[in-house]
Design a protein around this motif. Sequence first.
Motif, PDB file in Angstrom:
ATOM      1  N   HIS A 116       0.851  -1.173   0.000  1.00 49.14           N
ATOM      2  CA  HIS A 116       0.000   0.000   0.000  1.00 49.14           C
ATOM      3  C   HIS A 116       0.901   1.242   0.000  1.00 49.14           C
ATOM      4  O   HIS A 116       1.962   1.238   0.624  1.00 49.14           O
ATOM      5  CB  HIS A 116      -0.859  -0.046   1.265  1.00 49.14           C
ATOM      6  N   PRO A 117       0.475   2.316  -0.723  1.00 55.29           N
ATOM      7  CA  PRO A 117       1.326   3.519  -0.777  1.00 55.29           C
ATOM      8  C   PRO A 117       1.723   4.051   0.608  1.00 55.29           C
ATOM      9  O   PRO A 117       2.837   4.542   0.775  1.00 55.29           O
ATOM     10  CB  PRO A 117       0.470   4.542  -1.532  1.00 55.29           C
ATOM     11  N   LEU A 118       0.825   3.918   1.580  1.00 54.43           N
ATOM     12  CA  LEU A 118       1.186   4.394   2.925  1.00 54.43           C
ATOM     13  C   LEU A 118       2.342   3.584   3.502  1.00 54.43           C
ATOM     14  O   LEU A 118       3.225   4.122   4.158  1.00 54.43           O
ATOM     15  CB  LEU A 118      -0.012   4.272   3.872  1.00 54.43           C
TER      16      LEU A 118
ATOM     17  N   MET B 290      -8.241   8.254  11.721  1.00 55.86           N
ATOM     18  CA  MET B 290      -7.133   7.341  12.007  1.00 55.86           C
ATOM     19  C   MET B 290      -6.054   7.635  10.985  1.00 55.86           C
ATOM     20  O   MET B 290      -6.342   7.659   9.793  1.00 55.86           O
ATOM     21  CB  MET B 290      -7.624   5.907  11.855  1.00 55.86           C
ATOM     22  N   PHE B 291      -4.873   7.903  11.419  1.00 52.49           N
ATOM     23  CA  PHE B 291      -3.803   8.180  10.458  1.00 52.49           C
ATOM     24  C   PHE B 291      -2.461   7.734  11.022  1.00 52.49           C
ATOM     25  O   PHE B 291      -2.402   7.146  12.104  1.00 52.49           O
ATOM     26  CB  PHE B 291      -3.818   9.663  10.047  1.00 52.49           C
TER      27      PHE B 291
ATOM     28  N   LEU C 192       2.885  12.958   3.848  1.00 53.86           N
ATOM     29  CA  LEU C 192       4.024  12.704   2.963  1.00 53.86           C
ATOM     30  C   LEU C 192       3.583  11.885   1.747  1.00 53.86           C
ATOM     31  O   LEU C 192       4.020  12.126   0.622  1.00 53.86           O
ATOM     32  CB  LEU C 192       5.139  11.970   3.709  1.00 53.86           C
ATOM     33  N   ALA C 193       2.680  10.916   1.971  1.00 54.27           N
ATOM     34  CA  ALA C 193       2.187  10.095   0.850  1.00 54.27           C
ATOM     35  C   ALA C 193       1.375  10.957  -0.111  1.00 54.27           C
ATOM     36  O   ALA C 193       1.469  10.817  -1.331  1.00 54.27           O
ATOM     37  CB  ALA C 193       1.344   8.937   1.371  1.00 54.27           C
ATOM     38  N   MET C 194       0.570  11.864   0.450  1.00 54.56           N
ATOM     39  CA  MET C 194      -0.238  12.732  -0.417  1.00 54.56           C
ATOM     40  C   MET C 194       0.655  13.644  -1.256  1.00 54.56           C
ATOM     41  O   MET C 194       0.366  13.912  -2.424  1.00 54.56           O
ATOM     42  CB  MET C 194      -1.221  13.561   0.427  1.00 54.56           C
ATOM     43  N   ILE C 195       1.760  14.095  -0.663  1.00 51.55           N
ATOM     44  CA  ILE C 195       2.702  14.926  -1.423  1.00 51.55           C
ATOM     45  C   ILE C 195       3.393  14.084  -2.489  1.00 51.55           C
ATOM     46  O   ILE C 195       3.450  14.446  -3.659  1.00 51.55           O
ATOM     47  CB  ILE C 195       3.768  15.552  -0.482  1.00 51.55           C
TER      48      ILE C 195
ATOM     49  N   TYR D 210      -7.419   5.339   2.471  1.00 53.40           N
ATOM     50  CA  TYR D 210      -8.004   4.392   3.418  1.00 53.40           C
ATOM     51  C   TYR D 210      -9.199   3.618   2.875  1.00 53.40           C
ATOM     52  O   TYR D 210      -9.736   2.765   3.559  1.00 53.40           O
ATOM     53  CB  TYR D 210      -8.415   5.136   4.698  1.00 53.40           C
ATOM     54  N   SER D 211      -9.659   3.946   1.629  1.00 53.63           N
ATOM     55  CA  SER D 211     -10.876   3.287   1.178  1.00 53.63           C
ATOM     56  C   SER D 211     -10.598   2.010   0.391  1.00 53.63           C
ATOM     57  O   SER D 211     -11.525   1.305   0.014  1.00 53.63           O
ATOM     58  CB  SER D 211     -11.721   4.255   0.354  1.00 53.63           C
TER      59      SER D 211
END
Length: 345
Positions: free
Chosen positions: A107-109, A211-212, A321-324, A335-336
């Motif tokens: 997963h990217p996260l 949740m993050f 950081l993942a969103m950037i 998360y979906s």
Amino acid sequence: MEALDAIEREVDGAFAPVRDEHELRATHARFLGKEGSLTLIMRRMPELAPAEKKTFGQAVNRVKTAVESASEAAEVRVKQAALARELDREPTDVTMPGRRPRVGRQHPLHRVLYDVTDIFVSMGFDVAEGPESDWETNNFERLGFPADHPALDMQDTFFLHNEGRPGPRALLRTHTSTVQIRELLSHPPPVMIVAPGTVFRCDDDATHSPMFAQIEGLVVDEGISLAHLRGTLATFAQRLFGKDVTTRMRGSYFPFTEPSVELDASCSLCGGRDPHCRLCKGSGWLEVAGAGMVDPVVLSNCGIDPEKYTGFAFGLGIDRLAMIRYQVPSIELLYSNDERFLRSL
Ligand code: DAH
């Protein structure tokens, strides 16, 4: 004897139409099963006089042999027919393209989390972990949050039931800063750790999820200064976003650091040159971390002499950081678990 002869005459005709194993077994049972005609007639042996028994016995054996050999012949025929059918079928087309196996991936996260952790580990940090539910004191008081301080509002969270019992309350931690406390309480300095993990807050919008994930950093030793913090985070930003990235620090406030700073990295997408950049919104800077020098109060709360030791700490949002990195417009996508999105990264 007449009945026996009648059975014998039936045998060949009975096995002739047999087409498969099932019919074969049924036909065999018709003669030799528990209720088979031959079985029933054999049961009547005791009714005969001893002299008759021998002739009758021989006759029975003859019929029995006839049944067995007819059955064996039918079995050979059934098997050959099955083989012939198999060979007659369309041959397998070995040139048909195969089915591609579905290969999973991170997963990217997790990719970002592991990359970030690796960068710090390569600088000499250890990895520490703490529980997702922790004592209120580790999450707030020991970190220097005064009771009823407005800073608590930003970190409202979920408390766990303690059924009206007095004593410490447990909550879902609102930040990984709890691990600073756990680490300092359990290890004498020097301490140099990063602590990745999941955190929880009463927050829900395009850039916040209840949740993050965060990663916390803590360095405590003799002679640690703000310059060490700056150098560490500048190196980190260049390793994660590229070597052309520059950083700046702005003054900020956190209860557990003094002074407190916010670290910005220059925009990795436009480098500050695009006034309409969708990543930095034209500001040229991206907020990356909260940080600062560990407040002496935190050190004394953990039994460490603040006259002797100093330290710095920082907290990074993995989701951010993942969103950037992947230019994800909404945190919800992370998360979906929509495969179409995940496969596109
Ligand atoms: N715990 C802070 C938060 O969740 C982030 C943070 C700020 C962590 C400054 C630090 C720090 O270690 O020094 O908002």
